[in-house]
Motif scaffolding. Structure first.
Motif, PDB file in Angstrom:
ATOM      1  N   MET A 184       5.886  45.300  58.819  1.00  3.11           N
ATOM      2  CA  MET A 184       6.324  46.526  59.170  1.00  3.11           C
ATOM      3  C   MET A 184       7.313  46.695  60.578  1.00  3.11           C
ATOM      4  N   LEU A 185       8.006  47.424  59.330  1.00  2.00           N
ATOM      5  CA  LEU A 185       9.290  47.439  60.881  1.00  2.00           C
ATOM      6  C   LEU A 185       9.068  48.821  61.441  1.00  2.00           C
ATOM      7  N   VAL A 186       9.753  48.058  63.165  1.00  2.00           N
ATOM      8  CA  VAL A 186       9.033  49.204  63.850  1.00  2.00           C
ATOM      9  C   VAL A 186      10.188  49.963  65.055  1.00  2.00           C
ATOM     10  N   ARG A 187      10.554  50.899  65.080  1.00  2.00           N
ATOM     11  CA  ARG A 187      11.645  51.490  66.255  1.00  2.00           C
ATOM     12  C   ARG A 187      10.891  52.097  67.430  1.00  2.00           C
ATOM     13  N   ASP A 188      11.717  52.158  68.623  1.00  2.00           N
ATOM     14  CA  ASP A 188      10.633  52.375  69.654  1.00  2.00           C
ATOM     15  C   ASP A 188      11.084  53.811  69.070  1.00  2.00           C
ATOM     16  N   PRO A 189       9.786  54.866  69.149  1.00  2.00           N
ATOM     17  CA  PRO A 189       9.612  56.291  69.244  1.00  2.00           C
ATOM     18  C   PRO A 189      10.629  56.880  69.770  1.00  2.00           C
ATOM     19  N   ARG A 190      11.358  56.815  70.990  1.00  2.00           N
ATOM     20  CA  ARG A 190      12.276  57.358  71.451  1.00  2.00           C
ATOM     21  C   ARG A 190      13.905  57.409  70.693  1.00  2.00           C
ATOM     22  N   ASP A 191      13.909  56.245  70.122  1.00  2.00           N
ATOM     23  CA  ASP A 191      14.918  55.659  69.252  1.00  2.00           C
ATOM     24  C   ASP A 191      14.745  57.096  68.228  1.00  2.00           C
ATOM     25  N   CYS A 192      13.057  56.815  67.334  1.00  2.00           N
ATOM     26  CA  CYS A 192      13.456  57.783  65.978  1.00  2.00           C
ATOM     27  C   CYS A 192      13.338  58.924  66.610  1.00  2.00           C
ATOM     28  N   PHE A 193      13.135  59.094  67.627  1.00  2.00           N
ATOM     29  CA  PHE A 193      13.128  60.963  67.962  1.00  2.00           C
ATOM     30  C   PHE A 193      14.602  61.506  68.155  1.00  2.00           C
ATOM     31  N   VAL A 194      15.110  60.673  68.811  1.00  2.00           N
ATOM     32  CA  VAL A 194      16.616  61.880  68.977  1.00  2.00           C
ATOM     33  C   VAL A 194      17.548  61.189  67.353  1.00  2.00           C
ATOM     34  N   SER A 195      17.153  60.398  66.185  1.00  2.00           N
ATOM     35  CA  SER A 195      17.570  60.350  65.265  1.00  2.00           C
ATOM     36  C   SER A 195      17.097  60.779  64.498  1.00  2.00           C
ATOM     37  N   LEU A 196      15.817  61.522  64.875  1.00  8.50           N
ATOM     38  CA  LEU A 196      15.097  62.606  64.100  1.00  8.50           C
ATOM     39  C   LEU A 196      15.816  64.489  64.502  1.00  8.50           C
ATOM     40  N   TYR A 197      16.120  63.938  65.509  1.00 10.25           N
ATOM     41  CA  TYR A 197      16.451  64.778  65.646  1.00 10.25           C
ATOM     42  C   TYR A 197      18.005  65.572  65.894  1.00 10.25           C
TER      43      TYR A 197
END
Length: 109
Positions: free
Chosen positions: A1-14
């Protein structure tokens, strides 16, 4: 499973929801970053909850491993070899391996 820092995920989603996706709900586009960060569905807690659910679901499998996006970007050859080993490929042809790494560089996307 490829995981990314949730903070980076949030910024991308935003950015996706407020600037790039013309079909995103207008009410979401009106939210500040702080409001969206705390949103029940799209906020950071929801992202972490989804990641933890995936971990719970898959972590007991023998063919499971976690690869961090940030680590893969820092050392692609090392972590891609680890991934190949999980699926049973322990001695890849290094010329093909290197060509695949070059082809899949982030800059080529």
């Amino acid at each position: 499973m490829l995981v990314r820092d949730p903070r980076d995920c949030f910024v991308s989603l935003y950015l996706q929801m407020t600037r790039r996706d013309p079909s995103a709900d207008a009410a979401l586009k009106q939210k500040s970053v702080s409001e969206l960060l705390r949103d029940e569905r799209f906020g950071i807690r929801g992202i972490v909850r989804a990641m933890n659910d995936w971990l719970d679901e898959f972590s007991g499998r023998k063919d499971f491993t976690i690869i961090r996006y940030e680590a893969l970007r820092a050392s692609p050859a090392e972590h891609f070899r680890d991934l190949l080993a999980v699926v049973g490929e322990t001695t890849p042809d290094m010329s093909i391996f290197q060509e695949a790494l070059e082809f899949s560089r982030f800059e080529n996307m």
